[in-house]
Scaffold this motif. Sequence first.
Motif, short mmCIF file in Angstrom:
data_model
loop_
_atom_site.label_atom_id
_atom_site.label_comp_id
_atom_site.label_asym_id
_atom_site.label_seq_id
_atom_site.Cartn_x
_atom_site.Cartn_y
_atom_site.Cartn_z
N VAL A 496 -18.10 -22.80 8.67
CA VAL A 496 -18.61 -24.83 7.89
C VAL A 496 -19.11 -24.17 6.20
O VAL A 496 -19.54 -22.93 6.65
CB VAL A 496 -19.90 -24.76 8.62
N ARG A 497 -19.23 -25.75 5.11
CA ARG A 497 -19.23 -25.16 4.10
C ARG A 497 -21.31 -25.85 4.06
O ARG A 497 -20.85 -27.53 4.31
CB ARG A 497 -18.66 -26.42 3.52
N ALA A 498 -22.08 -25.08 4.16
CA ALA A 498 -23.34 -25.88 4.30
C ALA A 498 -23.71 -26.54 3.44
O ALA A 498 -22.80 -26.61 2.16
CB ALA A 498 -23.97 -24.96 4.48
N PRO A 499 -24.63 -28.01 3.24
CA PRO A 499 -24.69 -28.06 2.25
C PRO A 499 -25.97 -27.53 1.31
O PRO A 499 -25.79 -26.31 1.14
CB PRO A 499 -26.53 -29.17 2.46
N ILE A 500 -25.09 -27.67 -0.81
CA ILE A 500 -25.30 -26.84 -1.58
C ILE A 500 -26.81 -26.76 -1.79
O ILE A 500 -27.25 -25.20 -2.52
CB ILE A 500 -25.52 -27.67 -2.76
N TRP A 501 -27.67 -27.45 -1.32
CA TRP A 501 -29.23 -27.37 -1.51
C TRP A 501 -29.74 -25.80 -0.24
O TRP A 501 -30.97 -25.69 -0.60
CB TRP A 501 -30.02 -28.04 -1.13
N SER A 502 -28.72 -25.62 0.63
CA SER A 502 -28.93 -24.82 2.07
C SER A 502 -28.35 -23.43 1.31
O SER A 502 -28.67 -22.46 2.29
CB SER A 502 -28.59 -24.61 2.93
N MET A 503 -27.72 -23.38 0.56
CA MET A 503 -27.05 -21.76 0.45
C MET A 503 -28.06 -21.20 -0.62
O MET A 503 -27.27 -21.49 -2.01
CB MET A 503 -25.26 -22.12 0.11
N ASN A 504 -29.04 -20.96 -0.95
CA ASN A 504 -29.39 -20.79 -1.51
C ASN A 504 -29.80 -19.55 -2.24
O ASN A 504 -30.15 -19.18 -3.17
CB ASN A 504 -31.15 -21.34 -1.32
#
Length: 530
Positions: A496-504
């Motif tokens: 999956v491609r998680a939201p940008i803000w969650s891939m910290n």
Amino acid sequence: MKKPVKVEDIIRRKKQKQYDRLQEEDTAMLQKFELTNILSENEAFLREVFKGCTDIVIRPFTILKFKKALAVYVEGITDTKLLDEEVLRQLMDPQNPVDSPADISIVDFVEEQILSVGKIKSISTMDEAVKSILEGSTALLVDGEVNVLSLGISGGERRSISEPVTEVVIRGPREGFTEDINTNISLLRRRLRTPKLKMESFLIGEISRTKVTIAYLQGIAVDKVIQEVRNRVESIKIDSVMESSYIEELIEDAPFSPFPTVQNTERPDVIAANLLEGKIAIFCDNTPFALSVPVVFWGQIHSNEDYYERFTMSTFLRGIRLIFTFIALIAPSIYVAVTTFHQQMIPSKLLMSIIDNREPTPFPAVIEALIMEITFEALREAGIRLPKPVGQAVSIVGALVIGQAAVEAGLISAPMVIVVSITGIASFTIPRYNFSYAIRVLRFPLIFLAGSFGLYGVTLGVIGILTHLVNLRSFGIPYFSPVAPLNIKGLKDVLVRAPIWSMNLRPNLTTDENDVRIPHGQKPKPGSKK
């Protein structure tokens, strides 16, 4: 007891000694002559070295109205307009001072007070002078001076920046790398405006002297991986490097594996994103394809556009790609195994339809599959090699005509044509072209296993491929990571491609201490009022 010496080892050592001797002779020819303060002697040696090289220009002139000088450059890879306007015109300008100060040499005076060229280097050996000329610089020799000025005014005709052909996206930057390494590095520098972006350059190839540059982000890339890349590039001994694939084959971990352990791309945004994840880029002059290491399996099914579209759609498309990658690998072998050994697994109506279509065909299913797969690969190769307007028509019309004619002639069954067509379409969904090669090659041994042992053979083949993937490494990084070994945090950007803000956090397998890329608290707050 000593081991017997093989004939192949004797021949290899003899060839190596011959190669080393020729290289030493070429180097000794340049090193035997030392630069002197007599211009005529230096000119005579340069004319002897470049004898028969009609593209080498040796331009004598008078500098500051009283000193004889010589400008030597290669026509076509030197910016002659800049040479005329910024070098020769200033040196021959009567408005400039006639005499240089007594405490400095005329070369230093020209470098510090006359020339406005940005990149100037003083050279003290003829070997370095010849190499700088062949790299596109202009050598400036002055009578009475031992040192030579190397002026970095390379230029000539170059291809302009255009959209990449092999990696097309609907949304994203339209810039692609060119054949000029300096242009490619500038495209990367525009995206990463930080002094942490480090570059290290090497000259690879005894004859071609090709410029190769490795790039990485200091503090993000792991030091041991940087050192490993540096050591592998420095250890390359070859006569010429024509394309980055030469570098790729000489530094990859598993040269006999069908799966690529070095990624190639012609998109600067891909290289920039890889550097931000702790990877190292390798640029090679005279090619628009840059390399990136290390590589993992899951990155091969990721597209550039995954990060430019909303995460829900990107996740859906990744699932489609993964499913069709698996279909491209095993669909023909599954059909061969089921129709040959496991007919009881097929629904009755579908089985009767397959039997009716296969009745007139003289070949078993495994031969049918091999004929159709080889034909499809031949049509694909023909479509690539032919001129673009003709190639597309040949590949599409050829597939339709040959498939229809083979079915009507009773050589191939219609279900096999359908299976091979679906397999071909599935292989086109793989974003990385060199990764799709691996899937296409492995399809054939799986067909043989299916024709020999049925689903048991297919299962053994798939297990063998998975075992190979798990054991494969790219510059010390497990190829199947972060799934094997399992890393829960790394799964945010795999299937999956998680939201940008969650891939910290950056992938911890390729980054050093600086693994934070998005501070906490960046999650959007729906319904919040300003």
